[in-house]
Design a protein around this motif. Sequence first.
Motif, PDB file in Angstrom:
ATOM      1  N   ARG A 120      15.528   2.424   4.402  1.00 46.79           N
ATOM      2  CA  ARG A 120      14.451   1.457   4.618  1.00 46.79           C
ATOM      3  C   ARG A 120      13.266   2.137   5.288  1.00 46.79           C
ATOM      4  O   ARG A 120      12.111   1.977   4.872  1.00 46.79           O
ATOM      5  N   ARG A 121      13.548   2.951   6.297  1.00 47.87           N
ATOM      6  CA  ARG A 121      12.478   3.665   6.998  1.00 47.87           C
ATOM      7  C   ARG A 121      11.790   4.646   6.057  1.00 47.87           C
ATOM      8  O   ARG A 121      10.560   4.721   5.993  1.00 47.87           O
ATOM      9  N   ILE A 122      12.600   5.401   5.281  1.00 47.68           N
ATOM     10  CA  ILE A 122      12.053   6.383   4.344  1.00 47.68           C
ATOM     11  C   ILE A 122      11.191   5.694   3.295  1.00 47.68           C
ATOM     12  O   ILE A 122      10.078   6.130   2.968  1.00 47.68           O
ATOM     13  N   GLY A 123      11.694   4.587   2.741  1.00 46.07           N
ATOM     14  CA  GLY A 123      10.977   3.890   1.678  1.00 46.07           C
ATOM     15  C   GLY A 123       9.654   3.321   2.138  1.00 46.07           C
ATOM     16  O   GLY A 123       8.629   3.456   1.453  1.00 46.07           O
ATOM     17  N   MET A 124       9.650   2.714   3.313  1.00 46.38           N
ATOM     18  CA  MET A 124       8.408   2.108   3.801  1.00 46.38           C
ATOM     19  C   MET A 124       7.402   3.164   4.231  1.00 46.38           C
ATOM     20  O   MET A 124       6.197   3.027   3.967  1.00 46.38           O
ATOM     21  N   GLN A 125       7.879   4.226   4.867  1.00 47.81           N
ATOM     22  CA  GLN A 125       6.980   5.296   5.286  1.00 47.81           C
ATOM     23  C   GLN A 125       6.360   5.988   4.081  1.00 47.81           C
ATOM     24  O   GLN A 125       5.166   6.292   4.057  1.00 47.81           O
ATOM     25  N   SER A 126       7.182   6.195   3.049  1.00 46.46           N
ATOM     26  CA  SER A 126       6.677   6.819   1.828  1.00 46.46           C
ATOM     27  C   SER A 126       5.627   5.934   1.159  1.00 46.46           C
ATOM     28  O   SER A 126       4.616   6.436   0.650  1.00 46.46           O
ATOM     29  N   PHE A 127       5.868   4.625   1.159  1.00 44.89           N
ATOM     30  CA  PHE A 127       4.899   3.699   0.564  1.00 44.89           C
ATOM     31  C   PHE A 127       3.562   3.768   1.296  1.00 44.89           C
ATOM     32  O   PHE A 127       2.497   3.811   0.663  1.00 44.89           O
TER      33      PHE A 127
END
Length: 270
Positions: free
Chosen positions: A250-257
């Motif tokens: 979740r952290r990786i996905g949102m930060q990447s977005f």
Amino acid sequence: MTQSNARSDAEFVTLEVADGVGTIRLDRPKMNAISLQVQDELRRAATEATERDDVAAVVLYGGERVFAAGNDVKEMVDLDQGDMVRLGASVQAAVTAVARIPKPVIAAITGYALGGGCELALAADVRFAHEKAVLGQPELLLGIIPGAGGTQRLSRLVGPSKAKDLIFTGRFVAADEALEMGLVDRVVAGESSAAVYEQALAWAAQFVGAASFALRAAKECVDRGLEVDLDTGLEIERMQFAALFATADRRIGMQSFVEHGPGKAQFEGK
């Protein structure tokens, strides 16, 4: 291609893993009749696919000739009510184990998918069928009813009226009609029925490297939500949604977005 095979003790059902996609393969000549042994091996293959971290998605496949033509009637013909009371849970357990694999599951249907074979296909999340495939629940023609989830999963998938038509009459459904009623999701044309498997593999491969905990949560929300009222389903969704905020993905996905836009995250499955 990186490939590994499952247990060597399975006679009729194997789990083969290549490049992150598992194939649960039925191979019981001539028609992949689902015997008690096949049920046990299906259950074990589903458990292994669930537990293996190198399996992101699963394809159910019976080979180019037939998916599964039904349960082994010769094995059942001399059973009485007491026998089936004892064995009934086992009949359902194999299909339920496949349905509860917490990963995307697709059935690649060739030839016949009848009776128990149709019920196995219904346990998948998505169904691709060759244009010459035939599906049906003909148990009424044997004086019984579907016993591995057919009365429940079929009605949830295509609606009660269409399910009753198929179950009451026992008639067979060609691939084009199955697509029209929502029993299958894609019909694959071509001389070689192997094309169905190739397209199923391609569909499954898109989930390699995906956010596995989010996929698991989404599948559980949809499946469990269909079993309960709307308010309870919304509560299941709320709890799963909140739980995902504890994952690294979740952290990786949102930060990447935020930094790179959508669709570029490199998930870790954690």
